[in-house]
Design a protein around this motif. Structure first.
Motif, short mmCIF file in Angstrom:
data_model
loop_
_atom_site.label_atom_id
_atom_site.label_comp_id
_atom_site.label_asym_id
_atom_site.label_seq_id
_atom_site.Cartn_x
_atom_site.Cartn_y
_atom_site.Cartn_z
N ALA A 149 0.85 -1.18 0.00
CA ALA A 149 0.00 0.00 0.00
C ALA A 149 0.89 1.23 0.00
CB ALA A 149 -0.92 0.01 1.22
N THR A 152 -2.10 4.00 3.39
CA THR A 152 -2.56 3.27 4.57
C THR A 152 -1.76 1.98 4.68
OG1 THR A 152 -4.28 2.34 3.20
CG2 THR A 152 -4.86 4.22 4.54
N LEU A 153 -0.60 2.10 5.33
CA LEU A 153 0.41 1.06 5.18
C LEU A 153 0.17 -0.17 6.04
CD1 LEU A 153 3.12 3.74 5.41
CD2 LEU A 153 2.63 2.51 3.34
N SER A 154 -0.14 0.02 7.34
CA SER A 154 -0.27 -1.11 8.28
C SER A 154 0.91 -2.05 8.18
CB SER A 154 -1.56 -1.91 8.02
OG SER A 154 -2.66 -1.08 8.05
#
Lengths: 367, 223
Positions: A149, A152-154
């Motif tokens: 991503a 919105t990496l998480s």
């Protein structure tokens, strides 16, 4: 004179292009001059802290992405550090290095965006912004390699990171490290010496060091006021105590210093990443943990030096799978405290520039 | 001297305009208009043989109607739509539904009667994913103990009606099996690229080698 004049109150925002989101300033003007400013926020309030109480510790990582959406990695880092402190989780070395690398990349991306939009607010429409975005794009590409991503990496998980970097990440990072100083030189040639920029920013919106400390300002804004305070040095977390870097500070605390501190910090970040790439060991990136953590009863506060300032998470656990309470110390929100002192007495155009130099992200202000 | 800074800035913009290494890459999504030369280059042939082979396209390009797809490179770990689900691997445990932060996965199962041990298998009646509310965090993929659900690589599933964004079990069954390598390191080592178009069978997507039937029988008999 028999006729008296009175000030006019005008709403700047919430739908105003220069307020960096849905932010409203109720400004009282005496002609062109700012007499009073009252920030009104809450237009982007999503109740992140409350939502966190009904989600498991891993699921909250996805919520933190959406706080300061220009610096998701730093938010992830601050949150997972709080969970690790709460649950007493040991983090493998390689994961710590990966986290520092990504957090510093994110700092560069965030500062580039801050610089670009400051220039946009100054009226340098789009050209410097596009230069900054071109560089930011490379960082986002690397993030896509890492975690699939771009915003919105998480990427991080309590205990480490979710997956090791792919093989093609390292060459891309190397090219980035080689080329970026040149691009930063370009940016500085374009902006730093520019007479118009200097005229608009030098001595504008001065924030003195005493006021900065008194209003709990952190991050580049505090350092621009001449206070040498950086959590990476003051309270080294992860592997920052093994890395060599300087803390750039400003002298005057004006808008120009805030810009310059960000540029210098980007160079320091590059130095940090270079050292991390040299030092990073092989090994595991995540301990074996259950998906649903149940930390022992208690509370923990962990803070990191995010791009905007001290970003902290305070978690209270009651042995449940979700935190009993989650409090976020959002730097953007607290950095707005001295806004009134900074802008009163300046003109409308300066108000926009000073506000731009604070570099707020509304996702974090309202949470 | 006043103005030096401005001139320096202009020099930077000029250099960025002319030097090829610093120019912006321009992508005309989803397709880029090309001329005859561009078409031939795209088809990897020379001009004459292209005209001979595809006269219709060549004629189109002359009046400016020929386009080629213009895509930015996409990494195999990209977390996208078009969830890939392997029914053969799925036991209906609903781990994905439990770990979804938004609760947008709905699973209804009934005991299927087969494979009553080793990850007892349930038959799937309903498997709905509301990708209209999905944020593509991939926690369902991370939670799946049997490597049955994978992220996809698409991002062009926009529709006019929200109902169409709910993926049901039939659509999951018939979807192309091109999983993203997100949280699936087993796919990464093989040099597999989801966008190349090759599909992966359910036997090859697991973290562990699938045991064959005789081995399974041995294992179950011991219990």
């Amino acid at each position: 004179m028999a006729i008296t004049t009175e000030p006019v109150t005008i709403n700047l925002g919430p739908q105003h292009p220069s307020t960096h989101g849905v932010f409203r300033l109720r400004v009282t003007f005496d002609g062109e001059e700012v007499v009073d400013v009252e920030p009104v926020f809450g237009y982007l309030h999503r109740g992140t802290e409350k939502l966190a109480e009904s989600r498991s510790y891993v699921q909250i990582v996805t919520l933190t992405d959406r706080l300061d959406y220009t610096a998701s990695m730093s938010n992830n880092l601050a949150y997972v550090r709080a969970v690790e402190k709460l649950a007493g989780i040991e983090v493998p070395e390689r994961a710590m290095y990966l986290r520092v690398i990504t957090a510093e990349l994110q700092r560069i991306a965030s500062h580039l965006m801050a610089t670009g939009f400051l220039l946009n607010d100054l009226g340098a429409f789009a050209t410097p912004l596009m230069y900054c975005f071109r560089e930011r794009e490379r960082i986002l590409d690397m993030f896509e390699m890492l975690c699939g991503a771009r915003i919105t990496l998480s990427y991080m998980r309590p205990g480490g990171v979710f997956q090791d970097a792919p093989a093609e990440f390292w060459p891309a990072l190397d090219t980035f490290l080689v080329e970026t100083p040149g691009y930063l030189d370009d940016l500085e040639n374009l902006i730093t010496g520019n007479e118009i920029v200097l005229a608009r920013t030098r001595g504008v919106g001065i924030l003195g060091d005493e006021l900065a400390i008194a209003t709990s300002v952190t991050g580049p804004m505090l350092r621009a006021s001449g206070v040498q305070w950086d959590l990476r040095k003051a309270d080294p977390y992860e592997v920052y105590d093994r890395l060599e870097f300087d803390i750039p500070i400003g002298v005057a605390g004006d808008t120009f210093d805030r810009y310059l501190v960000r540029i210098l910090e980007m160079r320091e970040s590059l130095k940090i990443i270079e050292q991390c790439v040299d030092q990073i060991p092989r090994g595991p990136i995540k301990p074996d943990l259950p998906f649903n953590l149940r930390p022992p009863e208690g509370d923990a506060y962990a803070a990191v030096e995010g791009p905007k300032g001290e970003l902290g998470f305070y978690l209270v656990s009651d042995r449940g799978i979700a935190p009993y309470r989650c409090k976020i110390r959002a730097p953007s929100f607290i950095n707005l405290t001295p806004l009134k002192e900074m802008v009163v007495g300046w003109k409308v155009g300066d108000l926009i520039v000073i506000f731009g130099s604070v570099d707020v992200v509304l996702g974090e202000v309202d949470r | 001297m006043y103005g030096i800074g401005l001139l320096k800035g202009l020099a930077v913009t000029m250099r960025n305009m002319v030097s090829p290494g610093r120019q912006f890459t321009l992508h005309q999504y989803p397709d880029r208009r090309v001329g005859l030369l561009g078409l031939a280059k795209q088809a990897n042939t020379n001009l004459v043989s292209y005209v001979l082979r595809e006269p219709a396209m060549a004629a189109k390009s002359l009046i400016g109607l020929a386009t080629v797809k213009d895509r930015m490179p996409q990494h195999p770990r990209f977390r996208g739509e078009e969830f890939v689900w392997y029914e053969e691997r799925c036991t209906g445990c609903a781990s994905c539904a439990k770990y979804c932060p938004l609760g947008i996965i709905e699973i209804v199962t009934h005991p299927s009667g087969d494979a009553m041990q080793e990850g007892e298998k349930y038959a799937i009646d309903v498997f709905d994913i509301d990708i209209g509310r999905c944020m593509f965090c991939g926690l369902c993929v991370e939670a799946c103990p049997y490597d049955a659900i994978h992220m996809g690589s698409g991002f062009e599933e926009s529709t006019y009606v929200r109902e169409e964004l709910v993926i049901d079990v039939d659509r999951l069954r018939s979807a192309p099996k091109r999983p993203s390598t997100w949280f699936r390191p087993q796919l990464e080592g093989k040099g597999y690229q989801p966008l190349d178009g090759q599909e992966v069978s359910w036997k090859d997507v697991g973290r562990h080698q699938m045991p064959d039937d005789s081995e399974l029988e041995d294992r179950w008999a011991k219990r």
